[in-house]
Write a protein that holds these residues in place. Structure first.
Motif, short mmCIF file in Angstrom:
data_model
loop_
_atom_site.label_atom_id
_atom_site.label_comp_id
_atom_site.label_asym_id
_atom_site.label_seq_id
_atom_site.Cartn_x
_atom_site.Cartn_y
_atom_site.Cartn_z
N ALA A 162 0.84 -1.21 0.00
CA ALA A 162 0.00 0.00 0.00
C ALA A 162 0.87 1.25 0.00
N LEU A 163 1.94 1.23 0.80
CA LEU A 163 2.87 2.36 0.80
C LEU A 163 3.54 2.52 -0.56
N LEU A 164 3.85 1.40 -1.21
CA LEU A 164 4.46 1.45 -2.54
C LEU A 164 3.52 2.12 -3.54
N VAL A 165 2.25 1.72 -3.54
CA VAL A 165 1.28 2.31 -4.47
C VAL A 165 1.13 3.80 -4.20
N TRP A 166 1.04 4.19 -2.92
CA TRP A 166 0.87 5.61 -2.59
C TRP A 166 2.09 6.43 -3.01
N SER A 167 3.29 5.92 -2.73
CA SER A 167 4.49 6.67 -3.09
C SER A 167 4.65 6.77 -4.60
N LEU A 168 4.25 5.74 -5.34
CA LEU A 168 4.27 5.83 -6.80
C LEU A 168 3.24 6.84 -7.30
N GLY A 169 2.13 6.94 -6.57
CA GLY A 169 1.16 7.98 -6.91
C GLY A 169 1.73 9.37 -6.74
N ARG A 170 2.50 9.57 -5.69
CA ARG A 170 3.14 10.88 -5.50
C ARG A 170 4.12 11.18 -6.65
N ALA A 197 7.09 -9.75 -2.96
CA ALA A 197 7.09 -8.30 -3.19
C ALA A 197 7.87 -7.94 -4.45
N VAL A 198 8.77 -8.80 -4.88
CA VAL A 198 9.55 -8.48 -6.08
C VAL A 198 8.67 -8.44 -7.33
N LEU A 199 7.51 -9.08 -7.30
CA LEU A 199 6.69 -9.19 -8.51
C LEU A 199 6.10 -7.84 -8.92
N PRO A 200 5.36 -7.12 -8.05
CA PRO A 200 4.90 -5.79 -8.45
C PRO A 200 6.06 -4.81 -8.66
N VAL A 201 7.14 -4.98 -7.91
CA VAL A 201 8.31 -4.11 -8.11
C VAL A 201 8.89 -4.34 -9.51
N LEU A 307 0.84 -2.65 -15.16
CA LEU A 307 2.03 -3.51 -15.16
C LEU A 307 2.28 -4.13 -13.79
N MET A 308 1.98 -3.39 -12.72
CA MET A 308 2.16 -3.93 -11.37
C MET A 308 1.20 -5.08 -11.09
N ILE A 309 0.08 -5.12 -11.82
CA ILE A 309 -0.88 -6.21 -11.65
C ILE A 309 -0.64 -7.30 -12.68
N LEU A 310 -0.43 -6.91 -13.92
CA LEU A 310 -0.38 -7.86 -15.03
C LEU A 310 0.81 -8.80 -14.92
N LEU A 311 2.00 -8.27 -14.66
CA LEU A 311 3.19 -9.12 -14.65
C LEU A 311 3.16 -10.14 -13.51
N TRP A 329 -0.86 -16.19 -2.12
CA TRP A 329 0.23 -15.55 -2.86
C TRP A 329 -0.22 -14.31 -3.63
N PRO A 330 -1.35 -14.35 -4.37
CA PRO A 330 -1.72 -13.16 -5.15
C PRO A 330 -2.22 -11.97 -4.32
N VAL A 331 -2.32 -12.09 -3.00
CA VAL A 331 -2.79 -10.92 -2.23
C VAL A 331 -1.81 -9.76 -2.34
N VAL A 332 -0.59 -10.03 -2.81
CA VAL A 332 0.36 -8.94 -3.03
C VAL A 332 -0.19 -7.93 -4.04
N LEU A 333 -1.15 -8.35 -4.87
CA LEU A 333 -1.75 -7.48 -5.87
C LEU A 333 -2.93 -6.68 -5.36
N TYR A 334 -3.46 -7.02 -4.20
CA TYR A 334 -4.72 -6.42 -3.75
C TYR A 334 -4.65 -4.91 -3.56
N PRO A 335 -3.56 -4.34 -3.04
CA PRO A 335 -3.53 -2.87 -2.93
C PRO A 335 -3.67 -2.17 -4.27
N ALA A 336 -2.95 -2.62 -5.29
CA ALA A 336 -3.08 -2.01 -6.62
C ALA A 336 -4.46 -2.25 -7.19
N LEU A 337 -5.01 -3.44 -7.00
CA LEU A 337 -6.35 -3.74 -7.50
C LEU A 337 -7.41 -2.90 -6.82
N ALA A 338 -7.24 -2.61 -5.52
CA ALA A 338 -8.22 -1.80 -4.80
C ALA A 338 -8.28 -0.39 -5.36
#
Length: 506
Positions: A162-170, A197-201, A307-311, A329-338
């Motif tokens: 969630a912090l990653l998505v927010w900081s990328l938004g900034r 965590a490496v997957l969305p990164v 890309l953070m979701i698709l890959l 395992w796929p819950v790593v995608l839930y912040p971007a999906l939300a």
């Protein structure tokens, strides 16, 4: 002043205050939800994995066999305020879920404002409404609801994603170059939480090199500095693996080589069904809709989210061709999906969120009260949580007070360590304990507890069975979770490797 002017100013004031009042109510609801989750966290029994992670927190290290160390840091932080209790183990779950929800809600608001400013179509949602929708959809997932009550590596992982998505938004929406430092922090600490965590990164890295907006950032120092921060944060677990034969990387990364093509349909069905269940059915539909609509967007942040979701999703689908994808395992995608879920202009998002929360409530009620009697094969709450406290105390009461309780299964040993009387010594016997900085066990006698699920006898290379005691059952409200054999044993002192495998748990 004319009446029509008074009416105009009154309507303007109400229009301005109403969203603000709604946001305040939404904020209060989030705090109340956090407090309710803290109450439930103190009430629901610990699972074996949670009890095992508690041992991590009491034996801090830069890495462990199963996962990186941030879950232990989360537990230790909770223990600092609530002691060595179930609430202490889990307290950071509800707290970090609240913080992560705020980060994602702010991201959705900023994204919708940017879309308004550029007159983009595709959503009629107001920014403040987008905040509420993102927050509720995220909290309507069973994964987050259960993840705030049961401490796992996914708990800190979701916060840092969630912090990653927010900081990328900034970075994308506000053009803040310094935001890349937060991106690096979130990426590195996300990796310290769980390796997925490496997957969305990886999606972020692809965006940097393949899009015009990303390449423009590469001409500055900011993303490179963020990368350095990420490596610095991930350094401890990399160092730990380097000094321990890369055991954790090999354990988790070794799954990529699995291949069982005859079970492809089964694995795909489990992957899809697991996500419908963990996201909750209604929220899953909004997640899919948001992901689909991202394809039609042209702005840089939309492409980044895509890309953070698709890959990562492609990685999970590829893995399902040859092996089982664990549902979490796929819950790593839930912040971007939300965040993406603000795109579909559909009704029913609140009902979908409430349904997910209700499902979590059903799980909690079943875990504590067992209103529906099921076998442990079908009732995971019974199998994982049922009756540990009474079982541990019964075992302690029916064996000599000065004797050592022994378990050669890590989850059982950890549960005994937590729920048995604090004056009872608990010995754990298993090769994984070689990696812990815990007191090595001395040879002697004790009582070995073994689940009937093991279908075998104590290892003769390590134990001499002196006698077999009456069997004990672990049960909840009369429903039997498991049956255990209790052996009075003497540990063999002639097994040179034994001293490495046996430790005394805190």
């Amino acid at each position: 002043m004319e009446l029509r002017h008074v009416r105009h100013y009154y309507l303007a004031a109400v229009t301005f205050r109403a969203p603000r009042a709604g946001l305040w109510m939404w904020g209060v609801a989030l705090v109340v939800l956090m407090l309710f989750r803290l109450l439930m966290a103190a009430w629901v029994p610990l699972t074996p994995d949670e009890a095992y992670y508690r041992i991590w927190a009491l034996a801090p290290a830069a890495g462990y066999l199963d996962h990186p160390p941030l879950v232990a840091v989360w537990i230790r932080a909770g223990m600092a305020f609530f002691g060595d209790t179930a609430l202490g183990v889990r307290a950071m779950g509800p707290i970090s879920a609240l913080a992560g929800t705020v980060f994602l809600a702010l991201t959705a608001r900023d994204w919708l404002r940017a879309r308004e400013a550029t007159a983009q179509s595709g959503t009629s949602l107001m920014p403040d409404a987008g905040m509420v929708r993102t927050g509720l959809l995220l909290n309507g997932t069973v994964a987050l609801g259960v993840g705030t009550l049961i401490m796992t590596p996914d708990t800190p992982l979701l916060f840092f994603m969630a912090l990653l998505v927010w900081s990328l938004g900034r970075v994308c929406l506000a053009g803040q170059g310094a935001g890349w430092l937060l991106v690096g922090l979130a990426a590195g600490l996300g990796f310290e939480s769980k390796y997925t965590a490496v997957l969305p990164v990886f999606g972020v890295v692809v965006w940097l090199f393949l899009t015009r907006a990303g390449r423009s950032w590469l001409k500055t120092l900011w993303p490179w500095a963020g990368g350095a921060v990420a490596v610095l944060c991930a350094g401890p677990v990399i160092w730990w693996n380097a000094t321990h034969g890369w055991v954790s990387f090999l354990k988790q990364g070794g799954r990529t080589g699995d291949w069982h093509p005859a079970k492809i349909l089964t694995y795909f069905g489990e992957l899809l069904g697991g996500q419908v269940g963990l996201a909750s059915p209604g929220v899953f539909v909004f997640f899919l809709g948001g992901f689909w609509l991202l394809w039609r967007q042209k702005d840089s942040f939309s492409r980044l989210l895509l890309l953070m979701i698709l890959l990562p999703a492609a990685v999970f689908v590829q893995h399902a061709f040859g092996a089982r994808v664990q549902a979490n395992w796929p819950v790593v995608l839930y912040p971007a999906l939300a965040v993406a879920a603000v795109l579909p202009v559909w009704r029913g998002w609140m009902a979908s969120s409430l349904l997910g929360m209700a499902l979590v409530g059903v799980i909690v009620v079943q875990a504590v009260f067992s209103p529906v009697r099921l076998s442990p094969h079908f009732d995971m709450t019974l199998r994982m949580m049922g009756g540990w406290q009474n079982f541990s105390q019964t075992i302690a009461a029916r064996t000599p007070a000065s004797s050592v309780l022994i378990a050669d299964e890590y989850g059982l040993a950890a549960e005994l360590s937590f729920y048995a009387p604090k004056n009872r010594k608990v010995m754990a016997v298993e090769p994984r304990w070689m990696l812990f900085d815990l007191p090595r066990a001395a040879c002697g006698e004790g009582y070995l507890i073994r689940s009937h699920r093991r279908h075998d006898q104590p290892d003769a290379a390590h134990f001499i069975v002196l006698s077999e005691e009456p069997q004990q059952v672990r049960q909840r409200q009369g429903a039997v979770a498991d049956t255990y054999s209790v052996f009075h044993v003497r540990m063999r002192c002639d097994a040179a490797e034994h001293s490495l495998d046996a430790v005394m748990l805190p």
